[in-house]
Design a protein around this motif. Structure first.
Motif, mmCIF file in Angstrom:
data_model
loop_
_atom_site.group_PDB
_atom_site.id
_atom_site.type_symbol
_atom_site.label_atom_id
_atom_site.label_comp_id
_atom_site.label_asym_id
_atom_site.label_seq_id
_atom_site.Cartn_x
_atom_site.Cartn_y
_atom_site.Cartn_z
ATOM 1 N N VAL A 138 105.694 -10.977 -37.628
ATOM 2 C CA VAL A 138 105.884 -12.362 -37.177
ATOM 3 C C VAL A 138 105.492 -12.546 -35.715
ATOM 4 C CG1 VAL A 138 107.668 -12.926 -38.884
ATOM 5 C CG2 VAL A 138 108.336 -11.958 -36.669
ATOM 6 N N SER A 139 105.302 -11.444 -34.996
ATOM 7 C CA SER A 139 104.903 -11.539 -33.590
ATOM 8 C C SER A 139 103.496 -12.104 -33.432
ATOM 9 C CB SER A 139 104.965 -10.155 -32.925
ATOM 10 O OG SER A 139 106.243 -9.576 -33.075
ATOM 11 N N PRO A 187 113.258 -22.541 -41.577
ATOM 12 C CA PRO A 187 114.485 -21.784 -41.871
ATOM 13 C C PRO A 187 114.168 -20.429 -42.504
ATOM 14 C CG PRO A 187 114.654 -24.055 -42.654
ATOM 15 C CD PRO A 187 113.237 -23.858 -42.237
ATOM 16 N N VAL A 188 115.018 -19.449 -42.228
ATOM 17 C CA VAL A 188 114.803 -18.117 -42.812
ATOM 18 C C VAL A 188 114.808 -18.182 -44.333
ATOM 19 C CG1 VAL A 188 115.725 -16.870 -40.822
ATOM 20 C CG2 VAL A 188 117.277 -17.592 -42.662
ATOM 21 N N THR A 189 115.401 -19.221 -44.888
ATOM 22 C CA THR A 189 115.496 -19.351 -46.343
ATOM 23 C C THR A 189 114.184 -19.803 -46.990
ATOM 24 O OG1 THR A 189 116.420 -21.559 -45.962
ATOM 25 C CG2 THR A 189 117.974 -19.777 -46.370
ATOM 26 N N LEU A 190 113.148 -20.100 -46.190
ATOM 27 C CA LEU A 190 111.856 -20.431 -46.791
ATOM 28 C C LEU A 190 111.281 -19.236 -47.537
ATOM 29 C CD1 LEU A 190 109.905 -22.689 -44.262
ATOM 30 C CD2 LEU A 190 111.239 -23.343 -46.254
ATOM 31 N N SER A 191 111.580 -18.048 -47.038
ATOM 32 C CA SER A 191 111.255 -16.835 -47.786
ATOM 33 C C SER A 191 112.407 -16.622 -48.769
ATOM 34 C CB SER A 191 111.139 -15.639 -46.841
ATOM 35 O OG SER A 191 110.926 -14.446 -47.569
ATOM 36 N N SER A 192 112.111 -16.718 -50.035
ATOM 37 C CA SER A 192 113.151 -16.791 -51.075
ATOM 38 C C SER A 192 114.275 -15.785 -50.857
ATOM 39 C CB SER A 192 112.529 -16.559 -52.451
ATOM 40 O OG SER A 192 111.573 -17.547 -52.733
ATOM 41 N N ALA A 226 106.617 -13.087 -43.024
ATOM 42 C CA ALA A 226 105.276 -13.150 -42.435
ATOM 43 C C ALA A 226 104.221 -13.447 -43.496
ATOM 44 C CB ALA A 226 104.958 -11.839 -41.722
ATOM 45 N N LYS A 227 104.472 -13.003 -44.729
ATOM 46 C CA LYS A 227 103.518 -13.253 -45.812
ATOM 47 C C LYS A 227 103.291 -14.742 -46.039
ATOM 48 C CE LYS A 227 104.096 -9.107 -48.662
ATOM 49 N NZ LYS A 227 104.522 -8.598 -50.000
ATOM 50 N N LEU A 228 104.315 -15.557 -45.758
ATOM 51 C CA LEU A 228 104.177 -17.005 -45.935
ATOM 52 C C LEU A 228 103.093 -17.568 -45.022
ATOM 53 C CD1 LEU A 228 107.969 -18.026 -45.996
ATOM 54 C CD2 LEU A 228 106.461 -17.698 -47.954
ATOM 55 N N PHE A 229 102.805 -16.854 -43.943
ATOM 56 C CA PHE A 229 101.814 -17.303 -42.957
ATOM 57 C C PHE A 229 100.531 -16.473 -43.027
ATOM 58 C CE2 PHE A 229 106.008 -18.447 -41.558
ATOM 59 C CZ PHE A 229 105.869 -19.719 -41.036
ATOM 60 N N GLY A 230 100.386 -15.714 -44.116
ATOM 61 C CA GLY A 230 99.184 -14.924 -44.301
ATOM 62 C C GLY A 230 99.119 -13.677 -43.439
ATOM 63 N N LYS A 231 100.268 -13.201 -42.965
ATOM 64 C CA LYS A 231 100.320 -12.021 -42.105
ATOM 65 C C LYS A 231 100.917 -10.838 -42.878
ATOM 66 C CE LYS A 231 98.922 -14.297 -38.438
ATOM 67 N NZ LYS A 231 97.614 -14.015 -37.777
ATOM 68 N N GLU A 232 100.401 -9.661 -42.582
ATOM 69 C CA GLU A 232 100.914 -8.431 -43.171
ATOM 70 C C GLU A 232 101.427 -7.538 -42.054
ATOM 71 O OE1 GLU A 232 100.932 -7.508 -46.431
ATOM 72 O OE2 GLU A 232 99.994 -9.337 -47.201
#
Length: 258
Positions: A138-139, A187-192, A226-232
């Motif tokens: 996420v950085s 919110p942190v809850t966007l990631s299931s 981070a996957k929600l934003f296309g980051k690994e």
């Protein structure tokens, strides 16, 4: 007059701390620990700095908001990772004021008779992203706020404080969809969230702890948020808490663990 009180977010303990706290609550209602089943929810832990957006009302019942980190109230001479600049740049103040003022009016009708006068509502969260803290996936994302609790602070007629930390995915998602979806506020809850129903007997707790550790290692290896934003890349694991509606006669259990 606008009073700016600091509302500290409690430290997050471990599973053993959580069980000890629940056991103390259970003793008050003469309930054996092994007879208790709780619905638990795990949400991603993010590598950032703790911040809070506080909504209070003045003597004329006019709402105002201000900002804090984990230790103190923020101002132009005492900022953290340029959080106040972020608020100014993203033009988020009016949205947070609208969201938390509406929430204040809702909570007054729902909780004040039980807990006393509502002193403040705080949207506790993590300030995350480029230029904040390094080292996880996420950085590499443009800076954002990740709320993890909508907390209500009350004071009864005897001056005793009561706090309700509402960390349920339903309420955070409701706030996001109603007011914040166009902001850099996720919110942190966007990631299931992960949900588990756990009986608090020795064998069930041992099985849950094993599963919890495995899930933490998976999230640390590849952050699901981070996957929600296309980051690994690496993450921080999960934070666990009791779902708001599942505690029955034990009442509100604010305890969280990792």
């Amino acid at each position: 007059m606008q009073y700016k009180t600091h509302y500290r977010w409690p430290s997050v303990g471990h599973l053993s701390d959580f069980i000890n706290n629940v056991e103390q609550e259970a003793k008050k209602v003469h309930m054996p620990l092994k007879a208790i089943t709780l619905e638990l929810e795990g949400t991603v832990k993010l590598n950032g700095v703790n911040v809070g957006i506080v909504c209070k009302v003045d003597e004329n019942d006019k709402p105002y908001i201000y900002y804090q980190n984990k230790e103190e109230v923020l101002n132009e001479n005492n900022d953290v990772y340029q959080f106040l600049n972020f608020i100014e740049e993203e033009k988020t103040k009016e949205f947070f004021l609208k969201a938390l003022w509406d929430e204040t009016k809702r909570v007054k009708n729902t909780y004040q008779e039980r807990y006393g006068k509502l002193e403040a509502i705080v949207l506790h969260g993590e300030f995350v992203g480029k230029g904040v803290k390094e080292g996880t996936a996420v950085s590499d994302i443009k800076r954002f706020i990740a709320p993890f609790s909508l907390s209500y602070y009350f004071k009864d007629n005897n001056g005793k404080e009561h706090v309700v930390h509402n960390t349920d995915s339903y309420n955070l998602t409701r706030l996001y969809k109603s007011y914040l979806k166009d902001l850099r506020c996720y919110p942190v809850t966007l990631s299931s969230p992960i949900e588990r129903k756990v009986r608090l007997d020795e064998e069930s707790l041992k099985n849950f702890e094993k599963e919890m550790n495995e899930m933490n290692e998976q999230a640390k290896g590849n952050c699901p948020f981070a996957k929600l934003f296309g980051k690994e890349g690496s993450g921080e694991g999960y934070i666990w808490k009791v779902k708001f509606h599942s505690t029955g006669i034990l009442g509100h259990l604010p305890y969280m663990f990792k």
